[in-house]
Design a protein around this motif. Structure first.
Motif, mmCIF file in Angstrom:
data_model
loop_
_atom_site.group_PDB
_atom_site.id
_atom_site.type_symbol
_atom_site.label_atom_id
_atom_site.label_comp_id
_atom_site.label_asym_id
_atom_site.label_seq_id
_atom_site.Cartn_x
_atom_site.Cartn_y
_atom_site.Cartn_z
ATOM 1 N N ASN A 76 5.574 4.659 -2.514
ATOM 2 C CA ASN A 76 5.837 4.787 -3.956
ATOM 3 C C ASN A 76 6.255 3.456 -4.578
ATOM 4 O O ASN A 76 5.839 3.125 -5.692
ATOM 5 C CB ASN A 76 6.913 5.850 -4.214
ATOM 6 C CG ASN A 76 6.333 7.251 -4.293
ATOM 7 O OD1 ASN A 76 5.310 7.474 -4.938
ATOM 8 N ND2 ASN A 76 6.977 8.195 -3.621
ATOM 9 N N ILE A 79 3.173 1.282 -4.881
ATOM 10 C CA ILE A 79 2.340 1.758 -5.990
ATOM 11 C C ILE A 79 2.883 1.251 -7.320
ATOM 12 O O ILE A 79 2.132 0.732 -8.160
ATOM 13 C CB ILE A 79 2.252 3.296 -5.983
ATOM 14 C CG1 ILE A 79 1.433 3.780 -4.784
ATOM 15 C CG2 ILE A 79 1.635 3.819 -7.286
ATOM 16 C CD1 ILE A 79 1.470 5.276 -4.570
ATOM 17 N N LEU A 108 -3.817 -0.175 -3.500
ATOM 18 C CA LEU A 108 -3.278 0.853 -4.399
ATOM 19 C C LEU A 108 -3.984 2.178 -4.132
ATOM 20 O O LEU A 108 -3.334 3.229 -4.009
ATOM 21 C CB LEU A 108 -3.472 0.434 -5.858
ATOM 22 C CG LEU A 108 -3.216 1.531 -6.910
ATOM 23 C CD1 LEU A 108 -1.746 1.944 -6.910
ATOM 24 C CD2 LEU A 108 -3.635 1.050 -8.294
ATOM 25 N N GLN A 111 -2.759 3.773 -0.930
ATOM 26 C CA GLN A 111 -1.415 4.364 -0.996
ATOM 27 C C GLN A 111 -1.402 5.683 -1.758
ATOM 28 O O GLN A 111 -0.730 6.631 -1.350
ATOM 29 C CB GLN A 111 -0.442 3.370 -1.642
ATOM 30 C CG GLN A 111 -0.231 2.093 -0.839
ATOM 31 C CD GLN A 111 0.102 2.357 0.614
ATOM 32 O OE1 GLN A 111 1.072 3.047 0.919
ATOM 33 N NE2 GLN A 111 -0.700 1.807 1.519
ATOM 34 N N VAL A 112 -2.141 5.781 -2.858
ATOM 35 C CA VAL A 112 -2.159 7.058 -3.595
ATOM 36 C C VAL A 112 -2.886 8.122 -2.782
ATOM 37 O O VAL A 112 -2.559 9.314 -2.874
ATOM 38 C CB VAL A 112 -2.784 6.911 -4.999
ATOM 39 C CG1 VAL A 112 -1.952 5.988 -5.865
ATOM 40 C CG2 VAL A 112 -4.246 6.457 -4.933
ATOM 41 N N GLY A 121 -3.750 6.854 -9.400
ATOM 42 C CA GLY A 121 -4.462 5.583 -9.323
ATOM 43 C C GLY A 121 -5.566 5.426 -10.358
ATOM 44 O O GLY A 121 -6.116 4.327 -10.515
#
Length: 422
Positions: A76, A79, A108, A111-112, A121
């Motif tokens: 988080n 992000i 990014l 990670q999402v 994202g």
């Protein structure tokens, strides 16, 4: 002062004028290996930089910082950091290191997806595309990533905002293939089958020297969408690569069999094919589309009835197209009327269906505006293609290659005047 502190000081001191940025770019290229080797300790240094004031330097440090394995509990924070950077960075400066910017944006996406929140994202990835693009006609490496997030989040409408732009330039063939494949899937999700066919067709017919797995998957969906939308699968156009023409059909035999079953117009034939190849369609994640193919055959058989009959009972429709009962026939007819696929009225009292002609006279102001917009777009595309053709015709590399391959003639070969008249 260690090596990383020196780099941070240089970033802070060389982020003013354009000349400074040019010098900083050279410094960062030299320092990149140092930053990569110290990636795990770069977090505190990021806090000393402003993503808007120190855009280029921040990018190098952020890319190195996110290159190491990121624990899920820190996802988080990563992000938020990347999104903040994307929103505040300078388009001019990120284009000095586009591969770094693409790398950060892809992280990014990772990670999402790790947190199973792809919708987070979508907006920043679209912003990243706009900043990276020199023009809306340019396909970036982030286009496929953005479309994938839209697919995973089922935000098909968000994807359409990018897909409606005409693309004329791309750096990497893989980006183009993925863009077309994901674009086709988004249009399928939005029930825009005619546009889905355009994107899938482009993936299938694009130049390739070896069989492309993305094109193979696109061809499977191209067959299914062609059956749903047109009732048949067109043959390969002449400009399709020989590799595609030789191999695609042999690797998609269950789909070819489905198309052959569909052409008979018999529900029993297509149901038998579906049962035989059920596991294959499931493993390809195409079972939902295959079921829509089956549903479209019912509709197409009903459409054929409109060419023969003026009125017909719901029970007769059910018997003719192999539906279980008149209630199912009524549901199909009502849906087709609502979708504008047939023009008819149903008399609920006696269960009769009356078929009508297309009421569109093609003379309303809305239709004229639609036709005019289509003409204007075609003219713009024609102008663009002419400009591209002219640029290619003047390209020294093209001219050199064309010159080598052109057949060589003697001067007498061009002289068609008979000697006796000379």
């Amino acid at each position: 002062m260690d090596a990383v502190e020196t780099v941070i000081a240089q970033i802070q001191g060389l982020s003013g004028s354009d000349d400074d940025i040019s010098h900083l770019s050279a410094v960062l290229i030299q320092a990149d290996e140092t930053l990569q080797s110290q990636s795990q300790r770069l977090g505190p240094f990021l806090e000393q930089l402003d993503p808007s004031k120190h855009c280029l330097g921040y990018l190098y440090v952020l890319e190195a910082y996110t290159s190491s394995q990121i624990p899920k509990e820190r996802a988080n924070d990563i992000i938020r950091t990347i999104v903040r950077y994307i929103n505040s960075c300078s388009a001019d400066q990120i284009r000095l290191a586009p591969e770094k910017f693409v790398s950060v944006c892809k992280r990014l996406k990772d990670q999402v997806m790790l947190l199973q929140v792809p919708i987070q994202g979508i907006a920043p990835m679209r912003t990243a595309i706009r900043k990276l693009q020199p023009s809306t006609e340019y396909l970036t490496a982030l286009h496929p990533e953005f479309l994938l997030l839209c697919l995973l989040a089922k935000c098909y409408k968000a994807g359409l905002s990018v897909l409606e732009e005409d693309i004329f330039e791309a750096d990497q063939p893989k980006d183009f293939f993925l863009y077309c494949y994901y674009g086709g899937m988004i249009n399928i999700g939005h029930k825009r089958f005619h546009k889905a066919l355009e994107f899938l067709h482009n993936a299938v017919t694009a130049p390739m020297s070896v069989l492309n797995f993305i094109a193979l998957e696109a061809y499977k969906k191209y067959i299914l969408v062609s059956l749903i939308h047109n009732g048949q699968v067109p043959s390969f156009p002449k400009y399709t690569s020989s590799v595609a023409q030789r191999n695609l059909k042999s690797y998609t035999q269950p789909y070819i069999d489905l198309a052959n079953s569909y052409s008979t117009g018999k529900i029993s034939e297509i149901e038998s094919c579906l049962e035989t190849n059920m596991e294959k369609f499931k493993s390809d994640n195409n079972l939902g589309l295959v079921k829509q193919v089956l549903s479209s055959l019912y509709k197409r058989n009903i459409q054929r009835l409109t060419q023969t009959y003026l009125t017909l009972s719901l029970q007769d429709i059910a018997n003719t197209v192999q539906l279980q009962n008149s209630k199912q026939a009524e549901m199909h007819v009502l849906q087709m009327i609502q979708d504008g696929e047939i023009f008819a009225t149903i008399n609920q009292k006696d269960g009769m269906v009356s078929f009508h002609e297309d009421p569109e006279q093609y003379k309303t102001s809305e239709m004229i505006e639609h036709i005019d917009a289509s003409i204007q777009r075609i003219m713009a595309l024609s102008k663009k293609l002419s400009a591209i053709d002219e640029n290619i015709s003047c390209d020294p590399t093209y001219l050199a290659k064309a010159g080598r391959e052109r057949q060589r003639f003697d001067i007498d070969d061009f002289d068609s005047v008979p000697q006796k008249f000379m």
